[in-house]
Design an enzyme around this catalytic site. Structure first.
Site, mmCIF file in Angstrom:
data_model
loop_
_atom_site.group_PDB
_atom_site.id
_atom_site.type_symbol
_atom_site.label_atom_id
_atom_site.label_comp_id
_atom_site.label_asym_id
_atom_site.label_seq_id
_atom_site.Cartn_x
_atom_site.Cartn_y
_atom_site.Cartn_z
ATOM 1 N N LYS A 196 10.019 3.777 31.227
ATOM 2 C CA LYS A 196 9.240 3.007 32.594
ATOM 3 C C LYS A 196 8.129 2.416 32.955
ATOM 4 O O LYS A 196 7.754 1.714 32.303
ATOM 5 C CB LYS A 196 8.225 4.081 33.367
ATOM 6 C CG LYS A 196 8.356 4.012 34.502
ATOM 7 C CD LYS A 196 7.017 4.808 35.578
ATOM 8 C CE LYS A 196 6.949 4.416 36.221
ATOM 9 N NZ LYS A 196 5.551 6.180 37.736
ATOM 10 N N LYS A 249 13.487 3.319 33.985
ATOM 11 C CA LYS A 249 13.440 3.243 35.869
ATOM 12 C C LYS A 249 12.265 1.889 35.664
ATOM 13 O O LYS A 249 11.656 1.744 34.493
ATOM 14 C CB LYS A 249 11.612 4.571 36.144
ATOM 15 C CG LYS A 249 11.598 3.801 37.710
ATOM 16 C CD LYS A 249 10.681 4.942 37.853
ATOM 17 C CE LYS A 249 10.072 4.652 39.301
ATOM 18 N NZ LYS A 249 9.158 5.926 39.720
#
Length: 324
Positions: A196, A249
């Protein structure tokens, strides 16, 4: 060699293109993010995410039924917590009657077969808007992990099938896995946000949950967008600690990372097509600059082509309507 080999033969008609297509989207590729808020009869459009809504529990049930009838069978829950329930320790996150816990039960009551994944992070519950406990301007790692583990157990007890830690604290997967095992939730899976990035694409999401950091940024725990090898290291460590699914992400700007990880690991790989990606296409389409549906399907196909087994996307319903 040409002219014996002519690649255009396999592009000559729609039927031929359909027959030889390498990447095919289906409803089962999608994980649907849902934003839940307190109240009754609330279906509140998020200004920076046109066509997407915060839902009260009664509206959540209706939405889940609609998704199920569309053959969308997995949701990822996020909650918007009232300011008066926020503190530095995420106390409300552990409330067995909290909004997340009630939302899990609401989904399962509406559709027992729906796969329920839950966001595990402190930022929606934090008075500072950070993903961890704050002390002297720093985000504490190990103390945060203890809360994340307890939160995961609470979600599992409410009926969650998968907990999805999105915080990026070091070692939190092991802490969560051990806590779940100790409490007998051996079948509760973990989908880790393994890679992320500290991205600028998250703005509309933070509007949706009122979870923007109150000071500084998240660069001491989320990854530097310039780094590639670090993503593989983070992901492999999460798998070693017990992650069943790993996530990259954001999506489109990080498809190289998706492919790198897909080539390295043997667990399912998820990609989150984030709020900023959604908002950009909506805005461009509203101006008539892009063909919304064509670009949407092209983006989603590129994510799957890069190696994603699971696509978390705000476009899921729109995509499935077109695909069907």
């Amino acid at each position: 060699m040409y002219p014996i080999i002519r690649n255009r033969r396999l592009r000559a008609s729609a039927a031929m293109r359909n027959l030889v297509r390498e990447t095919i989207l289906t409803p089962h590729d999608f994980l649907v993010p849902l934003f839940v808020t307190e109240g009754k009869g609330v279906r509140e459009e998020i200004p920076s995410m046109p066509g997407y809504y915060r839902l009260s529990l009664d509206q959540l049930a209706a939405e889940v039924n609609e998704l199920w009838n569309m053959n969308l069978q997995a949701v990822l829950l996020f909650v918007k917590v009232p300011d008066n329930l926020k503190d530095n320790e995420g106390t409300e996150a552990l409330n067995p009657d909290g909004l997340m816990q009630r939302a899990i039960k609401e989904v399962k009551n509406a559709q027992p077969g729906m796969l329920v994944m839950t966001d595990v992070a402190l930022d929606p519950f934090s008075s500072y808007g950070h993903d961890g406990i704050v002390a002297d301007g720093k985000i504490l790692n190990d103390e945060t992990n203890e809360v994340l583990a307890a939160m995961s157990v609470s979600h599992a007890a409410a009926g969650a099938d998968v907990v999805a830690p999105s915080d990026m604290m070091d070692g939190r997967i092991l802490s969560i896995r051990e806590a779940l095992e100790d409490e007998g939730f051996i079948d509760t899976a973990i989908m880790s946000y393994s890679a992320k990035y500290a991205s600028s694409f998250y703005g509309p999401f933070r509007d949706a949950l009122d979870s923007a950091p109150g000071f500084g940024d998240k660069k001491t725990y989320q990854m530097d967008p310039a780094n590639r090898f670090e993503a593989i290291k983070e992901t492999q460590m999460d798998i070693d600690e017990g992650a069943d699914i790993v996530m990259v992400k954001p999506g489109l700007a990080y498809l190289d990372i998706v492919r790198e990880i897909r080539n390295e690991v043997d667990v399912p790989v998820a990609v989150y097509q984030v709020s900023g990606e959604y908002a950009m296409l909506k805005a461009a389409a509203a101006q008539g600059w892009l063909d919304h549906d064509a670009v949407m399907l092209e983006q989603l196909t590129s994510i799957k082509r890069a190696g994603a087994n699971i696509i978390a996307s705000y476009f899921a319903k729109e995509a499935v309507r077109l695909l069907s």
